[in-house]
Scaffold this active site. Sequence first.
Site, PDB file in Angstrom:
ATOM      1  N   GLU A   1     -24.188  20.655  25.979  1.00 13.53           N
ATOM      2  CA  GLU A   1     -25.133  21.586  25.360  1.00 13.53           C
ATOM      3  C   GLU A   1     -25.046  21.374  23.853  1.00 13.53           C
ATOM      4  OE1 GLU A   1     -25.993  25.883  27.357  1.00 13.53           O
ATOM      5  OE2 GLU A   1     -23.896  25.383  27.157  1.00 13.53           O
TER       6      GLU A   1
ATOM      7  N   ASN B   1     -23.674  29.360  30.215  1.00 12.90           N
ATOM      8  CA  ASN B   1     -22.698  30.424  30.434  1.00 12.90           C
ATOM      9  C   ASN B   1     -23.337  31.804  30.352  1.00 12.90           C
ATOM     10  OD1 ASN B   1     -20.664  28.685  30.980  1.00 12.90           O
ATOM     11  ND2 ASN B   1     -19.633  28.851  29.000  1.00 12.90           N
TER      12      ASN B   1
ATOM     13  N   SER C   1     -17.700  27.776  23.679  1.00 14.78           N
ATOM     14  CA  SER C   1     -18.609  27.940  24.815  1.00 14.78           C
ATOM     15  C   SER C   1     -19.411  29.231  24.707  1.00 14.78           C
ATOM     16  CB  SER C   1     -17.852  27.863  26.135  1.00 14.78           C
ATOM     17  OG  SER C   1     -16.746  28.697  26.110  1.00 14.78           O
TER      18      SER C   1
ATOM     19  N   HIS D   1     -21.163  21.687  23.023  1.00 16.48           N
ATOM     20  CA  HIS D   1     -20.446  22.345  24.120  1.00 16.48           C
ATOM     21  C   HIS D   1     -20.289  21.395  25.293  1.00 16.48           C
ATOM     22  CE1 HIS D   1     -20.383  25.635  27.428  1.00 16.48           C
ATOM     23  NE2 HIS D   1     -19.179  25.230  27.123  1.00 16.48           N
TER      24      HIS D   1
END
Length: 694
Positions: free
Chosen positions: A439, A477, A406, A427
């Site tokens: 992702e 993130n 991540s 991800h």
Amino acid sequence: MTEAVRYERDGAVAVITVANPPVNALGLAVRQGLWQAIDRFADDDAAIALIVGEGRLFIGGADISEFGKPPVEPYLPDVCTHIERSTKPVVAAVHGPALGGGCEIALGAHYRLAIKGARFGFPEVKLGLIPGAGGSQRMPRLTGVGPALDMMPAGGSVTTDEALKIGLVDRVAEGDAREAGLVYARELLESGAPVRAVGTLPRPAHDAAAFEAARALWQRKSRGEVAPLRAIDAIEAATRMDLDEGVQEERRIFLELMQTPQRAGLIHAFFNDRKVAKLPEIEGIAPRALSHVGVIGGGTMGAGIATACLLSGLSVTLVERDAAAADKARGTITGNLDAAVKRGKLAADRRDATLAELSAVTDYAELSDCDLAIEAVFEDMAVKHEVFARLDAVMKPGAILATNTSYLDVNEIAAATKRPGDVIGLHFFSPAHVMKLLEVVVADATATDVTATAFALAKRLGKIAVRAGVCDGFIGNRMLSTYRGAADRMILEGASPWEIDAAIKAFGLPMGPFEMSDLAGLDIGFMTRQRKAATRDPRDVVPTWADAMYHEGWLGQKTGQGYYVHEDRKAKPNEAVKPLIEAARGDRPQRTFTQEEIQRTYMAAMVNEAAKVVGEGIARRPLDVDVTLLYGYGFPRWRGGPMKWADTVGLPALLQDIKEWSKADPYFWQPAPLLEQLVADGRCFADLNKEAAQ
Ligand code: 3H9
């Protein structure tokens, strides 16, 4: 007649075909064509008319791309009434979806035939609207208010059998819509079936309890979204007004909603769902074949990924470090599949066959036949290197090696292999078999057909893929860490975690950042801070109270307390956190925050980081950011996404705030160069989306 609608005769039947690919949307040409077709039907000697849709569906609704522009006559409600007022009978034969305006055209007809597999739905609320061409007035006259209250505020649909049961259609048939429609029309003719206008049926009974229950439900469920409650108002109008008056009232609500930012946000989201996969780099590139996927690591994430793959019909080989861990992973996946059966995502009679496609093993060699391996092991570069070196040794040539990291550097992971072109980041978001976002992290050497395969995989898994570049945290993130940082700063300045959570929920997110910490576990944030400690800029703010909570063992829901005390499925603020926060604040000056200030600060941090993400090319377009936040972070869909929100409030005002705040905290509030550029040029994020599409 326009090209979008054809009129032809088949004996005594006038066949009116809507032919406006891809979804027969009711744009101007179709509305004009239908109007003219009904006029022509009135003038010629055909005894009955049959309306059908060409292609894979009847009619997908009004033309959404016309929304927001001034409406042009003939308006759709008038077209439906024009059909209904025909003095000779009109039949609609529906195959595939009949949505929104499509359903309304069918309701304008006097008889409705559904071909098995058809669906009837009113998805307007998902676009911030309500049915606007008589649907909220005609459907309750046919079915009573109950089914309309079930369907319209939810944006739901019913199958052919359900439609028959509630009286929305007259008959169900199999086969081709035109053929079956002709048979039905001739039968109606022979039996002397009269014109039968839904609009002249008596008003449906007003069921006060049903309306009260529906309002209570949608007040709770809609979290700031207005359309569902307005749909209920429109249905209620059907119980009080005659058709014409009711249609006018419905139109009034429809046009009022058309002017709202919610409508604009939801339509932005609708088109972005489709644009996000349109990337020039993969256009025309054939994806590699995928039928067998390897998953490395059987924890929550690995098991979720394996479940998602199995549910979409792929075979899965899952590798764990020992037999006990492999057994445990199999148990988790079995539980996930059983839950999928309960939720109706997997047919009960497919459960065993689906599970049979899983092998949980301990030997990497068993991955030799896989087309793709997805690694979901501990987030540590040394561990990733070891895993990728092992994958490189056993995977067949042409297989794709993916990491579910991540935040780690996918270029560095790829460097552990002799085939960096085959390496990509995938991800997933937890739980991976439920969350829609994927992702796709494209590293420097990733081959374009590997990227194309990742997008094809997402589609197969029923997920929305967003292309991201390599950086710490990728799109989502990385932004999360910044807006979370803004929340921590507000705490130091005087806001409480509970005030912040309440403000963010009032904005429309399902959870505030501190509730999120409790859900994810405070150990996650602590580990991230540890990881970043060595490279942290001394001007950065560290939430020392959160470190203290970690050391107290208050890890959130899993330990029963964190920012909240969790008891009996209820959460109440954990007063014991207050002294820890006080200690962290020290003698900093304190102030109070209104909800709006909290929301604006949080959002400004989110948008500023997003502008950096786009400016650096980590996200290709602002719309990629919007889609990421909608599908991975619970951002309210009716706001369209953070970039859409920023355009709505105006970039100059946002930049001005950021510059103002940067006087006190120049490190955190560094304006994104792209934001400054856009403001200087008098442009906005939507302009960048448009340019990218050209
Ligand atoms: C309404 O009807 C209001 C009325 O009550 C009152 C009015 C006065 N318009 O999804 P796909 C495009 S509100 C324009 O990939 P699928 C879509 O963007 C409307 N364009 O196909 C895409 O374009 P591109 C209520 C539309 O087979 C292409 O068509 N109706 C529309 O997976 C293919 O779409 C809805 O909300 C439209 N209505 O699914 C239905 N629909 O190729 C919305 C699609 O350039 N549509 N496009 O990317 C859907 O749910 C799905 O498209 C459908 C087909 C199930 C129909």
